[in-house]
Structures are given as C-alpha cells and as structure tokens.
Design a protein around this motif. Structure first.
Motif, PDB file in Angstrom:
ATOM      1  N   GLY A  39       0.814  -1.213   0.000  1.00  0.00           N
ATOM      2  CA  GLY A  39       0.000   0.000   0.000  1.00  0.00           C
ATOM      3  C   GLY A  39       0.844   1.257   0.000  1.00  0.00           C
ATOM      4  N   GLU A  40       1.965   1.234   0.730  1.00  0.00           N
ATOM      5  CA  GLU A  40       2.847   2.392   0.774  1.00  0.00           C
ATOM      6  C   GLU A  40       3.517   2.651  -0.577  1.00  0.00           C
ATOM      7  OE1 GLU A  40       3.958   4.549   3.787  1.00  0.00           O
ATOM      8  OE2 GLU A  40       1.834   4.032   3.674  1.00  0.00           O
ATOM      9  N   VAL A  41       3.898   1.580  -1.275  1.00  0.00           N
ATOM     10  CA  VAL A  41       4.508   1.745  -2.601  1.00  0.00           C
ATOM     11  C   VAL A  41       3.501   2.336  -3.566  1.00  0.00           C
ATOM     12  CG1 VAL A  41       5.473   0.520  -4.583  1.00  0.00           C
ATOM     13  CG2 VAL A  41       6.240  -0.063  -2.278  1.00  0.00           C
ATOM     14  N   ARG A  42       2.269   1.853  -3.535  1.00  0.00           N
ATOM     15  CA  ARG A  42       1.226   2.412  -4.405  1.00  0.00           C
ATOM     16  C   ARG A  42       1.004   3.897  -4.118  1.00  0.00           C
ATOM     17  NH1 ARG A  42      -2.118  -1.054  -7.212  1.00  0.00           N
ATOM     18  NH2 ARG A  42      -2.031  -3.268  -6.674  1.00  0.00           N
ATOM     19  N   LEU A  43       1.013   4.256  -2.845  1.00  0.00           N
ATOM     20  CA  LEU A  43       0.683   5.624  -2.445  1.00  0.00           C
ATOM     21  C   LEU A  43       1.836   6.593  -2.656  1.00  0.00           C
ATOM     22  CD1 LEU A  43      -1.359   7.552  -1.055  1.00  0.00           C
ATOM     23  CD2 LEU A  43      -0.334   6.870   1.126  1.00  0.00           C
ATOM     24  N   ARG A  44       3.047   6.190  -2.258  1.00  0.00           N
ATOM     25  CA  ARG A  44       4.164   7.133  -2.202  1.00  0.00           C
ATOM     26  C   ARG A  44       5.133   7.009  -3.375  1.00  0.00           C
ATOM     27  NH1 ARG A  44       6.315   7.066   3.910  1.00  0.00           N
ATOM     28  NH2 ARG A  44       7.194   9.043   3.209  1.00  0.00           N
ATOM     29  N   GLY A  57       6.188 -12.981   9.177  1.00  0.00           N
ATOM     30  CA  GLY A  57       4.922 -12.610   8.549  1.00  0.00           C
ATOM     31  C   GLY A  57       4.991 -12.807   7.049  1.00  0.00           C
ATOM     32  N   VAL A  58       5.091 -11.713   6.311  1.00  0.00           N
ATOM     33  CA  VAL A  58       5.157 -11.772   4.846  1.00  0.00           C
ATOM     34  C   VAL A  58       6.621 -11.715   4.422  1.00  0.00           C
ATOM     35  CG1 VAL A  58       4.358 -10.756   2.690  1.00  0.00           C
ATOM     36  CG2 VAL A  58       2.973 -10.536   4.755  1.00  0.00           C
ATOM     37  N   ASP A  59       7.112 -12.738   3.727  1.00  0.00           N
ATOM     38  CA  ASP A  59       8.514 -12.755   3.326  1.00  0.00           C
ATOM     39  C   ASP A  59       8.743 -11.893   2.088  1.00  0.00           C
ATOM     40  OD1 ASP A  59       8.813 -14.661   0.730  1.00  0.00           O
ATOM     41  OD2 ASP A  59       7.216 -15.396   2.026  1.00  0.00           O
ATOM     42  N   GLY A  60      10.007 -11.605   1.815  1.00  0.00           N
ATOM     43  CA  GLY A  60      10.350 -10.699   0.729  1.00  0.00           C
ATOM     44  C   GLY A  60       9.956 -11.186  -0.644  1.00  0.00           C
ATOM     45  N   LEU A  61      10.048 -12.487  -0.897  1.00  0.00           N
ATOM     46  CA  LEU A  61       9.695 -13.013  -2.217  1.00  0.00           C
ATOM     47  C   LEU A  61       8.202 -12.866  -2.486  1.00  0.00           C
ATOM     48  CD1 LEU A  61      11.915 -16.229  -2.347  1.00  0.00           C
ATOM     49  CD2 LEU A  61      12.305 -14.053  -3.517  1.00  0.00           C
ATOM     50  N   THR A  62       7.384 -13.068  -1.461  1.00  0.00           N
ATOM     51  CA  THR A  62       5.938 -12.874  -1.613  1.00  0.00           C
ATOM     52  C   THR A  62       5.627 -11.423  -1.919  1.00  0.00           C
ATOM     53  OG1 THR A  62       5.479 -14.694  -0.089  1.00  0.00           O
ATOM     54  CG2 THR A  62       3.704 -13.119  -0.481  1.00  0.00           C
ATOM     55  N   LEU A  63       6.295 -10.522  -1.205  1.00  0.00           N
ATOM     56  CA  LEU A  63       6.092  -9.092  -1.459  1.00  0.00           C
ATOM     57  C   LEU A  63       6.542  -8.717  -2.868  1.00  0.00           C
ATOM     58  CD1 LEU A  63       7.321  -7.690   1.961  1.00  0.00           C
ATOM     59  CD2 LEU A  63       4.991  -7.538   1.074  1.00  0.00           C
ATOM     60  N   LEU A  64       7.679  -9.261  -3.294  1.00  0.00           N
ATOM     61  CA  LEU A  64       8.196  -8.975  -4.633  1.00  0.00           C
ATOM     62  C   LEU A  64       7.191  -9.389  -5.699  1.00  0.00           C
ATOM     63  CD1 LEU A  64      10.474  -8.219  -6.635  1.00  0.00           C
ATOM     64  CD2 LEU A  64      11.376 -10.528  -6.299  1.00  0.00           C
ATOM     65  N   THR A  65       6.618 -10.573  -5.540  1.00  0.00           N
ATOM     66  CA  THR A  65       5.639 -11.071  -6.510  1.00  0.00           C
ATOM     67  C   THR A  65       4.451 -10.125  -6.621  1.00  0.00           C
ATOM     68  OG1 THR A  65       6.263 -13.355  -6.033  1.00  0.00           O
ATOM     69  CG2 THR A  65       4.130 -13.002  -7.097  1.00  0.00           C
ATOM     70  N   GLU A  66       3.950  -9.642  -5.488  1.00  0.00           N
ATOM     71  CA  GLU A  66       2.798  -8.734  -5.512  1.00  0.00           C
ATOM     72  C   GLU A  66       3.180  -7.374  -6.094  1.00  0.00           C
ATOM     73  OE1 GLU A  66      -0.822  -7.189  -2.601  1.00  0.00           O
ATOM     74  OE2 GLU A  66       0.712  -8.564  -1.840  1.00  0.00           O
ATOM     75  N   LEU A  67       4.349  -6.883  -5.737  1.00  0.00           N
ATOM     76  CA  LEU A  67       4.782  -5.583  -6.245  1.00  0.00           C
ATOM     77  C   LEU A  67       4.917  -5.590  -7.758  1.00  0.00           C
ATOM     78  CD1 LEU A  67       7.472  -4.740  -3.533  1.00  0.00           C
ATOM     79  CD2 LEU A  67       5.373  -3.449  -3.947  1.00  0.00           C
ATOM     80  N   ARG A  68       5.409  -6.679  -8.305  1.00  0.00           N
ATOM     81  CA  ARG A  68       5.637  -6.734  -9.745  1.00  0.00           C
ATOM     82  C   ARG A  68       4.347  -6.838 -10.564  1.00  0.00           C
ATOM     83  NH1 ARG A  68       9.449  -3.923  -9.859  1.00  0.00           N
ATOM     84  NH2 ARG A  68      11.612  -4.625 -10.032  1.00  0.00           N
ATOM     85  N   THR A  69       3.199  -6.931  -9.911  1.00  0.00           N
ATOM     86  CA  THR A  69       1.939  -6.899 -10.644  1.00  0.00           C
ATOM     87  C   THR A  69       1.537  -5.483 -11.026  1.00  0.00           C
ATOM     88  OG1 THR A  69       0.578  -6.749  -8.621  1.00  0.00           O
ATOM     89  CG2 THR A  69       1.136  -8.969  -9.437  1.00  0.00           C
ATOM     90  N   PHE A  70       2.190  -4.465 -10.400  1.00  0.00           N
ATOM     91  CA  PHE A  70       1.771  -3.103 -10.720  1.00  0.00           C
ATOM     92  C   PHE A  70       2.907  -2.085 -10.816  1.00  0.00           C
ATOM     93  CE2 PHE A  70       1.779  -3.211  -6.095  1.00  0.00           C
ATOM     94  CZ  PHE A  70       2.299  -1.977  -5.738  1.00  0.00           C
ATOM     95  N   THR A  71       4.142  -2.451 -10.453  1.00  0.00           N
ATOM     96  CA  THR A  71       5.223  -1.463 -10.512  1.00  0.00           C
ATOM     97  C   THR A  71       6.516  -2.092 -11.014  1.00  0.00           C
ATOM     98  OG1 THR A  71       6.512   0.170  -9.242  1.00  0.00           O
ATOM     99  CG2 THR A  71       5.911  -1.875  -8.104  1.00  0.00           C
ATOM    100  N   GLU A  72       7.338  -1.279 -11.644  1.00  0.00           N
ATOM    101  CA  GLU A  72       8.629  -1.736 -12.160  1.00  0.00           C
ATOM    102  C   GLU A  72       9.778  -0.948 -11.538  1.00  0.00           C
ATOM    103  OE1 GLU A  72       8.112  -1.297 -16.332  1.00  0.00           O
ATOM    104  OE2 GLU A  72       6.652  -2.914 -16.464  1.00  0.00           O
ATOM    105  N   ILE A  73       9.560  -0.383 -10.354  1.00  0.00           N
ATOM    106  CA  ILE A  73      10.641   0.335  -9.686  1.00  0.00           C
ATOM    107  C   ILE A  73      11.807  -0.619  -9.440  1.00  0.00           C
ATOM    108  CG2 ILE A  73       9.084   1.968  -8.563  1.00  0.00           C
ATOM    109  CD1 ILE A  73       9.574   0.375  -5.958  1.00  0.00           C
ATOM    110  N   PRO A  74      13.036  -0.110  -9.420  1.00  0.00           N
ATOM    111  CA  PRO A  74      14.187  -0.973  -9.141  1.00  0.00           C
ATOM    112  C   PRO A  74      14.077  -1.582  -7.747  1.00  0.00           C
ATOM    113  CG  PRO A  74      14.897   1.147 -10.007  1.00  0.00           C
ATOM    114  CD  PRO A  74      13.448   1.281  -9.707  1.00  0.00           C
TER     115      PRO A  74
END
Length: 242
Positions: A39-44, A57-74
């Motif tokens: 949510g913070e990446v989408r907002l900021r 809780g949520v591991d980095g690979l899971t977060l990476l997978t979700e992030l790559r559905t909407f952003t291509e930031i490095p």
C-alpha cells in the motif's frame, strides 16, 4: 531528492543502510516488516526499494511477486542465507539486483546510484522520443492487428478480440517491440537495450519474468499472438492459430 524504501526486520541493518543512503542526500523510509509495504509503494511511489527476503509474517519473495503486478521500480533484494536458490528465485520473480549479507554498505549505495542514474537517462531519452513522436501526430484511433490482437501505439493499449489487456508500461513496450518484429528472435541483452533504452545495470533474467507475466495475460484471453522461447538465445513474437 530520490526516495528509497528499505525493508528489513533487523534494526541494525535498517539503521546502517539508512545512514549511508542519507549521507548521499537520499530520502529514506524504513520498514521493519512488509505488511504495509504494498500500500505504501502504491501511495508514495518510491524511486528504489531495498527488500530483505527473510522476514516474519510476509517474506520478501511474496512481497516482490505482488509488487511486480503493478510497478517496475528498481528492487534490490538482500538475504542473510546467501543461497543460490534465493538469488535465482528473486531474479526470476523480478528483482533487479541481489546482495548476500553481510555486504559492504558502500557497494549497496553504489548499486542504488547506478540504477537511479540509468533510469534518469532512460526517462530523458523517452521524453525526447515522445516530443519527436508528437510532431508526427498519428491519426486518432490508429492501430495494427496481429491475429486476434490489436495494438494501439497512440493510446498504448492492447486489445484481444475487442477486450483490453491490462498491461503495465514495460509489458506493453516489450510486447509492442516484439510484435513489430514478428518471428525475429532477440536475445535478452538486445531486448533490454531496445525496451529499457539503456545498458541494463543488473541481471538480464529480469526479461524472463516480464515475458512470463505477458504470456499469462495473453493466455487468459486466448490470444493468437504469443511470445516464444528461442532456446539458448532469447525470445520472439509469433502467431499461432487456435
């Protein structure tokens, strides 16, 4: 001032990385967990993300997978385990670079600088190309068709049998480039130079993840346009009748 997100459950690592980045005049926001990260990446909309793999809780690979559905930031991933499988999983899921702990914080800063510098150069190049394209004023609604796929260069849209395909900017650019050179194979390095518009700083396997995402979206709507693997070399666009 570039804004960097740093995500790590180790407070010492967070403080160390943030300190080095702030010395280079970067704005830094630190997170001890990833529950609010998406949510913070989408907002900021940060300019770069440094993401630990092993977190509660949520591991980095899971977060990476979700992030790559909407952003291509490095995204630079770090891991205390330093195992080859972690590096490969991260790169296949779309991270741009990988560092094993312990690492030299100066090296991490250098990699962040390199990525941001290349992205800035790419944006300048794209701005020049956009101004040049505006001079030609293409006809409204112009598009070209390949099988049941219609691509609008003016509106940067891809439709399949009249249904719009929801592509990210980079997904659209890769599909457009390959479609404009139907049946011609390109290596990963060539695709990065053509689509990213610069000599990529990181792993060329990032192309594989982008192709997987496009393939999934094309398959969901039964598109006759496909991206085929050219084994030992790279990829090409092709049309397959169903």
């Amino acid at each position: 001032m570039p804004h960097i997100f740093v995500v790590d459950d180790d407070p010492y690592i967070l403080q160390l990385i943030a300190g080095y980045l702030k010395k280079e005049q970067y704005e830094v926001t630190s997170y001890a967990h990833g529950r609010e990260l998406v949510g913070e990446v989408r907002l900021r909309k940060p300019d770069c993300l440094i993401l630990d793999i092993m977190m509660p809780g949520v591991d980095g690979l899971t977060l990476l997978t979700e992030l790559r559905t909407f952003t291509e930031i490095p995204i630079i991933m770090v891991s205390a385990r330093g195992e080859e499988i972690d590096r490969l999983n991260g790169l296949e899921l779309g991270c741009n670079d990988f560092l094993s702990k312990p690492f030299n914080p100066r090296e991490l800063v250098a990699r962040v600088k390199g990525m941001l510098r290349l992205i800035h150069s790419s944006r300048l190049s794209q701005g020049i190309e956009l101004k040049e394209a505006e001079r030609h004023q293409p006809k409204e609604g112009s598009y070209f068709s390949i099988g049941n796929v219609q691509i609008s260069e003016e509106f940067r849209r891809v439709n399949v049998s009249g249904e719009e395909l929801g592509l990210t900017g980079r997904e659209y650019e890769l599909l457009l480039f390959l479609s404009q050179h139907l049946d011609r194979p390109f290596s990963r390095e060539q695709l990065i130079q053509q689509v990213w518009n610069y000599d990529f700083y990181g792993e060329v396997r990032v192309v594989d993840d982008l192709v997987k995402r496009i393939r999934k979206k094309l398959a969901q709507v039964q598109a006759t346009l496909t991206i085929d693997t050219v084994w030992g070399f790279g990829y090409k666009a092709a049309v397959h009748t169903r």
